[in-house]
Every structure is written in structure tokens, then in C-alpha cells.
Design an enzyme around this catalytic site. Structure first.
Site, PDB file in Angstrom:
ATOM      1  N   LYS A 172     -36.193 -46.071 -12.904  1.00  0.00           N
ATOM      2  CA  LYS A 172     -35.543 -44.541 -13.299  1.00  0.00           C
ATOM      3  C   LYS A 172     -35.098 -43.937 -13.663  1.00  0.00           C
ATOM      4  CE  LYS A 172     -32.654 -48.112 -11.624  1.00  0.00           C
ATOM      5  NZ  LYS A 172     -31.438 -49.452 -11.789  1.00  0.00           N
ATOM      6  N   CYS A 210     -26.933 -52.091  -9.379  1.00  0.00           N
ATOM      7  CA  CYS A 210     -26.741 -53.555  -8.371  1.00  0.00           C
ATOM      8  C   CYS A 210     -27.367 -52.597  -7.030  1.00  0.00           C
ATOM      9  CB  CYS A 210     -25.560 -53.408  -8.410  1.00  0.00           C
ATOM     10  SG  CYS A 210     -25.289 -54.171 -10.538  1.00  0.00           S
TER      11      CYS A 210
END
Length: 273
Positions: A172, A210
Site C-alpha cells: 500500500k 483494518c
């Protein structure tokens, strides 16, 4: 009904951890089960306290669910200690299930969520079981030992992480600079692709990692192939950031409702290698 599981910590502020995972599962139409690894006292301003769960009880939670329900995919979030990681890995090594590992290490407010001794346990015990691992740049640097500033660094770090036995690495790129955020996805067979999205200047990002990994788990649990699951999970979290709830006085939570409400109003660009 597709059943999935999250093994992670509880966020009393509701923006990350178990709470974010269950909200994401619910929005995507899968049934979420849990094994809680630690309780936290936290809000958008930071983590005020952590109380870990005994490793044996973490295992008991997992086994109780598996004895009764056919879990199709699992994600791990905050695992806190080497003892918890080792106990979880021992159990999951016996299960034929897709495993998404979000290597949670630092909270948005800066609190350490993974003990130093646990990093080695994650590398040697848990990552070899992973279907996919989803590190941000700081987490990838810790796991690989590579300082990341360029796209070449990203690929080098991914290759180190592959060495632990994972099947897919989602690197990411949100912590890098530029007008676009670029996530680069590598597969063990040598193939790769990237996802580009608009970089949104906001502090309403609590729980983004998350939420992304939970969405990925949900899409895998529904039977989607890995590439489709990653792209849709990216859309989910992009919309969650684009449409802030503006809750709290610090790093606010993302908007888990946005994907259903505005599914057609997001643009991510898939770039084939």
C-alpha cells in the site's frame, strides 16, 4: 451465507480493529465472527491503554467458531505479542482457509501495537501461512529491512516478504508522496499490477488498513478471485475515505457506509505490469 473471521484487537472508539472489521463485513454481506486478541482504550486522539488476552483464550475463541461454522476466509489484525502470534499460527496451520494478514504495528496516533519480539514470530510463524499480506510502507520496511522511497524499493521489499512464504503481497502506497496513491500488488508467480487512486488530504483515516484488509477478506470469502477482491477492497476503502464522518477531534474513522451508498462514484485505475 459466507462466513469470515477477524482475529484482532478491539477498538473502543469503533474506528479500527474488530469494530471496523465487523462493520465492513456487514456492509459487504458476509457474516463476521471474531477472536479478540487485546482490548484497547482508545479514541480518535490515540490509544490510552492496551490489555492483551491470554493466548490460550485467543485460541479457544477460534476453535469455538470452527467447531460450529464453516469459515471461508480469515484476516488477522493486531496480534500484539509473539505468544499470541505463535498460538494463532499453530491453529491456523491446521485449517484450509484463505488467510489475509494485515501486519498491524503502529496506531494512527503513534502507539505501538506490536511488541518488537513479535515481529520475528510474524515473519517465521504467520507469514508462511498467508494467502495475502497487506503492509503499508512503514510495515513493509520493518518486515523487509528495506528503506522505501522509490518504486524500485517497493519491489525489492516485496521480494523479501515473498521469501517468508506468502502468496501475494499488496504494497500500500498511501505513505508515499504525490497526487495519486499507488498500491502495487505482486504475486508469487512473478506477475503484478498496480492500482492508482486520488490522494485525499484528510486526517479522517483511522482504521483504513483494518477496513481494506477486512473488505479483501469479505470479497475472498464470497469466492472472488484475488485480483477482483483486491480491486473491490480498494474501492471500498477509497469511498470510505472520500466520504468522511468527521467524528472525534483527532484521526477520525472512515465511513463504512459509503460503498453501498455511492458505489458508482469512485475511480481507481488498474495498471497492468
Amino acid at each position: 451465507m459466507n462466513i469470515v473471521m477477524t482475529i484482532a484487537g478491539s477498538d473502543s472508539g469503533g474506528g479500527a480493529g474488530i469494530q471496523a472489521d465487523l462493520k465492513t463485513f456487514q456492509e459487504l454481506g458476509v457474516f463476521g465472527t471474531t477472536a479478540i486478541t487485546a482490548l484497547t482504550a482508545q479514541n480518535t486522539l490515540g490509544v490510552e491503554g492496551i490489555s492483551p488476552v491470554e493466548p490460550d483464550f485467543v485460541v479457544q475463541q477460534i476453535l469455538a467458531v470452527f467447531r460450529d461454522m464453516p469459515v471461508k476466509a480469515i484476516k488477522t489484525g493486531m496480534l500484539f505479542s509473539a505468544e499470541i502470534i505463535t498460538s494463532v499460527a499453530d491453529i491456523l496451520s491446521e485449517k484450509d482457509v484463505q488467510l489475509v494478514i494485515d501486519p498491524v504495528m503502529i496506531a494512527k496516533g503513534g502507539a505501538t501495537l506490536l511488541q518488537q519480539a513479535a515481529i520475528e514470530a510474524m515473519k517465521t510463524k504467520l507469514l508462511p501461512l498467508a494467502t495475502v499480506v497487506t503492509p503499508n510502507i512503514p510495515e513493509a520496511e520493518v518486515l523487509s529491512g528495506v528503506t522505501i522511497t522509490t518504486s524500485e524499493d517497493i519491489e525489492k521489499a516485496a521480494q523479501v516478504i515473498f521469501g517468508y512464504g506468502v502468496q501475494c503481497v499488496v504494497m500500500k502506497g498511501g505513505h508515499l508522496t504525490g497526487d495519486t496513491a499507488v498500491d502495487t500488488i505482486y504475486f508469487a508467480d512473478g506477475s503484478s499490477f498496480a492500482i492508482q487512486s486520488e490522494r485525499i488530504q484528510t486526517n479522517q483515516t483511522h482504521g483504513t488498513g483494518c477496513t481494506f484488509s477486512a473488505a479483501l477478506t469479505a470479497f475472498l470469502g464470497q469466492g472472488n478471485d484475488m485480483k477482483t477482491a483486491i480491486i473491490e477492497a480498494k474501492k471500498f476503502v477509497q469511498l470510505a475515505i472520500q466520504n468522511p464522518l468527521n467524528i472525534g477531534h483527532g484521526h477520525g474513522p472512515t465511513n463504512h457506509f459509503a460503498y453501498k451508498q455511492q458505489q458508482g462514484q469512485v475511480e481507481v485505475i488498474v495498471v497492468e505490469a
